[in-house]
Design a protein around this motif. Structure first.
Motif, PDB file in Angstrom:
ATOM      1  N   LEU A   1       0.823  -1.201   0.000  1.00  8.85           N
ATOM      2  CA  LEU A   1       0.000   0.000   0.000  1.00  8.85           C
ATOM      3  C   LEU A   1       0.859   1.255   0.000  1.00  8.85           C
ATOM      4  CD1 LEU A   1      -2.786   1.416   0.311  1.00  8.85           C
ATOM      5  CD2 LEU A   1      -2.402   1.316   2.785  1.00  8.85           C
ATOM      6  N   VAL A   2       1.945   1.233   0.773  1.00 11.39           N
ATOM      7  CA  VAL A   2       2.767   2.433   0.911  1.00 11.39           C
ATOM      8  C   VAL A   2       4.204   2.033   1.212  1.00 11.39           C
ATOM      9  CG1 VAL A   2       2.267   2.660   3.391  1.00 11.39           C
ATOM     10  CG2 VAL A   2       2.960   4.681   2.085  1.00 11.39           C
ATOM     11  N   ARG A   3       5.125   2.851   0.706  1.00 17.10           N
ATOM     12  CA  ARG A   3       6.540   2.711   1.070  1.00 17.10           C
ATOM     13  C   ARG A   3       6.943   3.960   1.836  1.00 17.10           C
ATOM     14  NH1 ARG A   3      10.686   5.243  -0.237  1.00 17.10           N
ATOM     15  NH2 ARG A   3       9.702   6.232  -2.054  1.00 17.10           N
ATOM     16  N   VAL A   4       7.459   3.767   3.048  1.00 21.15           N
ATOM     17  CA  VAL A   4       7.953   4.871   3.870  1.00 21.15           C
ATOM     18  C   VAL A   4       9.439   4.630   4.098  1.00 21.15           C
ATOM     19  CG1 VAL A   4       7.749   6.126   6.050  1.00 21.15           C
ATOM     20  CG2 VAL A   4       5.711   5.124   4.987  1.00 21.15           C
ATOM     21  N   ASP A   5      10.277   5.464   3.461  1.00 25.89           N
ATOM     22  CA  ASP A   5      11.716   5.206   3.418  1.00 25.89           C
ATOM     23  C   ASP A   5      11.925   3.811   2.838  1.00 25.89           C
ATOM     24  OD1 ASP A   5      12.254   7.740   4.362  1.00 25.89           O
ATOM     25  OD2 ASP A   5      12.286   7.120   6.458  1.00 25.89           O
TER      26      ASP A   5
ATOM     27  N   GLU B   1      -1.575   7.745  10.602  1.00 32.51           N
ATOM     28  CA  GLU B   1      -1.350   6.600  11.497  1.00 32.51           C
ATOM     29  C   GLU B   1      -0.561   5.503  10.778  1.00 32.51           C
ATOM     30  OE1 GLU B   1      -2.083   6.115  14.629  1.00 32.51           O
ATOM     31  OE2 GLU B   1      -3.801   7.356  15.198  1.00 32.51           O
ATOM     32  N   ILE B   2      -0.890   5.271   9.512  1.00 32.69           N
ATOM     33  CA  ILE B   2      -0.206   4.225   8.748  1.00 32.69           C
ATOM     34  C   ILE B   2       1.261   4.581   8.544  1.00 32.69           C
ATOM     35  CG2 ILE B   2      -0.057   3.175   6.449  1.00 32.69           C
ATOM     36  CD1 ILE B   2      -3.134   3.142   6.417  1.00 32.69           C
ATOM     37  N   VAL B   3       1.526   5.845   8.189  1.00 30.71           N
ATOM     38  CA  VAL B   3       2.915   6.275   8.009  1.00 30.71           C
ATOM     39  C   VAL B   3       3.677   6.162   9.322  1.00 30.71           C
ATOM     40  CG1 VAL B   3       4.396   8.252   7.483  1.00 30.71           C
ATOM     41  CG2 VAL B   3       2.420   7.756   6.036  1.00 30.71           C
ATOM     42  N   ASP B   4       3.061   6.596  10.430  1.00 33.61           N
ATOM     43  CA  ASP B   4       3.722   6.488  11.736  1.00 33.61           C
ATOM     44  C   ASP B   4       4.024   5.037  12.078  1.00 33.61           C
ATOM     45  OD1 ASP B   4       3.468   9.201  11.881  1.00 33.61           O
ATOM     46  OD2 ASP B   4       1.915   9.208  13.437  1.00 33.61           O
ATOM     47  N   HIS B   5       3.109   4.159  11.749  1.00 37.25           N
ATOM     48  CA  HIS B   5       3.321   2.725  11.975  1.00 37.25           C
ATOM     49  C   HIS B   5       4.581   2.253  11.243  1.00 37.25           C
ATOM     50  CE1 HIS B   5       2.347  -1.601  12.159  1.00 37.25           C
ATOM     51  NE2 HIS B   5       2.629  -1.625  10.873  1.00 37.25           N
TER      52      HIS B   5
ATOM     53  N   LEU C   1       7.147   4.107  10.277  1.00 32.51           N
ATOM     54  CA  LEU C   1       8.334   4.734  10.847  1.00 32.51           C
ATOM     55  C   LEU C   1       8.778   4.005  12.117  1.00 32.51           C
ATOM     56  CD1 LEU C   1       7.323   8.477  10.392  1.00 32.51           C
ATOM     57  CD2 LEU C   1       9.128   7.262   9.139  1.00 32.51           C
ATOM     58  N   ILE C   2       7.813   3.657  12.968  1.00 31.69           N
ATOM     59  CA  ILE C   2       8.169   2.957  14.200  1.00 31.69           C
ATOM     60  C   ILE C   2       8.601   1.532  13.885  1.00 31.69           C
ATOM     61  CG2 ILE C   2       7.306   2.156  16.429  1.00 31.69           C
ATOM     62  CD1 ILE C   2       5.472   4.596  16.460  1.00 31.69           C
ATOM     63  N   ARG C   3       7.983   0.948  12.884  1.00 35.24           N
ATOM     64  CA  ARG C   3       8.389  -0.403  12.476  1.00 35.24           C
ATOM     65  C   ARG C   3       9.856  -0.417  12.053  1.00 35.24           C
ATOM     66  NH1 ARG C   3       5.012  -4.186   8.230  1.00 35.24           N
ATOM     67  NH2 ARG C   3       6.524  -5.868   8.070  1.00 35.24           N
ATOM     68  N   ALA C   4      10.295   0.628  11.367  1.00 30.33           N
ATOM     69  CA  ALA C   4      11.699   0.720  10.977  1.00 30.33           C
ATOM     70  C   ALA C   4      12.600   0.810  12.209  1.00 30.33           C
ATOM     71  CB  ALA C   4      11.914   1.932  10.073  1.00 30.33           C
TER      72      ALA C   4
ATOM     73  N   ALA D   1      10.426  11.950   5.948  1.00 29.04           N
ATOM     74  CA  ALA D   1      10.379  10.627   5.318  1.00 29.04           C
ATOM     75  C   ALA D   1      10.076  10.725   3.825  1.00 29.04           C
ATOM     76  CB  ALA D   1       9.338   9.755   6.008  1.00 29.04           C
ATOM     77  N   SER D   2      10.586   9.742   3.095  1.00 27.22           N
ATOM     78  CA  SER D   2      10.220   9.559   1.688  1.00 27.22           C
ATOM     79  C   SER D   2       9.024   8.621   1.662  1.00 27.22           C
ATOM     80  CB  SER D   2      11.400   8.961   0.921  1.00 27.22           C
ATOM     81  OG  SER D   2      10.996   8.554  -0.375  1.00 27.22           O
ATOM     82  N   ILE D   3       7.880   9.120   1.191  1.00 23.43           N
ATOM     83  CA  ILE D   3       6.629   8.355   1.255  1.00 23.43           C
ATOM     84  C   ILE D   3       6.075   8.182  -0.156  1.00 23.43           C
ATOM     85  CG2 ILE D   3       4.282   8.283   2.190  1.00 23.43           C
ATOM     86  CD1 ILE D   3       5.296  10.199   4.407  1.00 23.43           C
ATOM     87  N   GLU D   4       5.763   6.961  -0.487  1.00 25.79           N
ATOM     88  CA  GLU D   4       5.205   6.666  -1.813  1.00 25.79           C
ATOM     89  C   GLU D   4       3.998   5.752  -1.641  1.00 25.79           C
ATOM     90  OE1 GLU D   4       6.518   4.577  -6.075  1.00 25.79           O
ATOM     91  OE2 GLU D   4       7.931   4.712  -4.413  1.00 25.79           O
TER      92      GLU D   4
END
Length: 245
Positions: A15-19, A45-49, A51-54, A236-239
């Motif tokens: 669904l999304v790539r964050v970094d 919330e999804i982007v934050d998820h 980032l913390i997952r990383a 962050a780089s978000i796609e």
């Protein structure tokens, strides 16, 4: 090495790539089910998820039973699920195996532990720079369509002629007060000043300076973590990978 077909498959399932974190659609659906009742925008919330997952990706420190129990309770409260039967039904509905669900709870536990430690790390510095935001302030204020003379707050009878006025009296953290009152000293009249779609007039009745007690540090840690996460999101780089039919 990622081949073209592997990369295409990853994008198709993502669904999304964050970094460098790719969030699978199935995991995002699970998150949406859990987060849909909250006030924040789900995409944040999804982007934050992610980032913390990383941040927890390299975490191999064993989790305690208390860690896992608290994570399971947070998950059940978030969906919400009342008991074991409803949890098992949810797992089946989501198509998860027992092992996948265990991994899901483990990830929540690692995220919780990271957040708790980050909040504790950031709290003292944040409190030192924002201590007056955590003062306990007792105040009264009136919001109205037209300006109100602040002197009548010392004897509220004058407000009887202002049927559109809304009066609030209470004790709050300074940071939770209307902005014009947050840093006003005790026994200070504020306003009338433009506020939202009308005017605000207020009186600070009492102000107790914040200390560095555990409760105040915990609040400062939560606020600091929110700012830290916002800054990470902005860098962050978000796609997003949207599909249309």
């Amino acid at each position: 090495m990622i081949t073209e077909s592997t990369a295409s498959h990853r994008v198709a399932d993502c669904l999304v790539r964050v970094d460098d974190v790719h969030l699978p659609i199935a995991e995002a659906v699970t998150m949406v089910r859990q987060l849909s009742h909250r006030d924040r925008a789900i995409h944040d919330e999804i982007v934050d998820h992610c980032l913390i997952r990383a941040e927890v990706r390299a975490d191999v420190e064993p989790l305690t039973e208390d860690d896992l129990r608290a994570a399971a309770e947070e998950f059940r409260d978030g969906v919400p699920l009342r008991d074991r039967a409803e949890t098992l039904a949810w797992v089946a509905e989501m198509g998860m195996s027992g092992g996948q669900f265990e991994g899901f709870i483990t990830l929540i536990a690692r995220r919780r532990r990271f957040r708790r430690r980050k909040e504790a790390e950031l709290a003292p510095g944040y409190l030192a720079h924002h201590q007056d935001d955590f003062d306990q302030v007792r105040a009264m204020w009136v919001t109205s369509a037209h300006p109100v003379n602040g002197e009548i707050l010392r004897g509220l009878g004058g407000l009887l002629g202002c049927p559109e006025a809304a009066v609030v009296v209470g004790t709050r953290l300074a940071r939770d007060l209307p902005a014009p009152l947050r840093h006003a000293p005790r026994d200070t009249l504020v306003g009338p000043v433009a506020f939202e779609r009308g005017y605000l007039t207020g009186l600070v009745l009492e102000r107790r300076a914040a200390g560095a007690d555990s409760e105040t540090l915990a609040m400062a840690g939560r606020a600091a973590f929110g700012e830290w996460l916002t800054a990470r999101r902005e860098r962050a780089s978000i796609e997003w990978h949207w599909t249309t039919s």
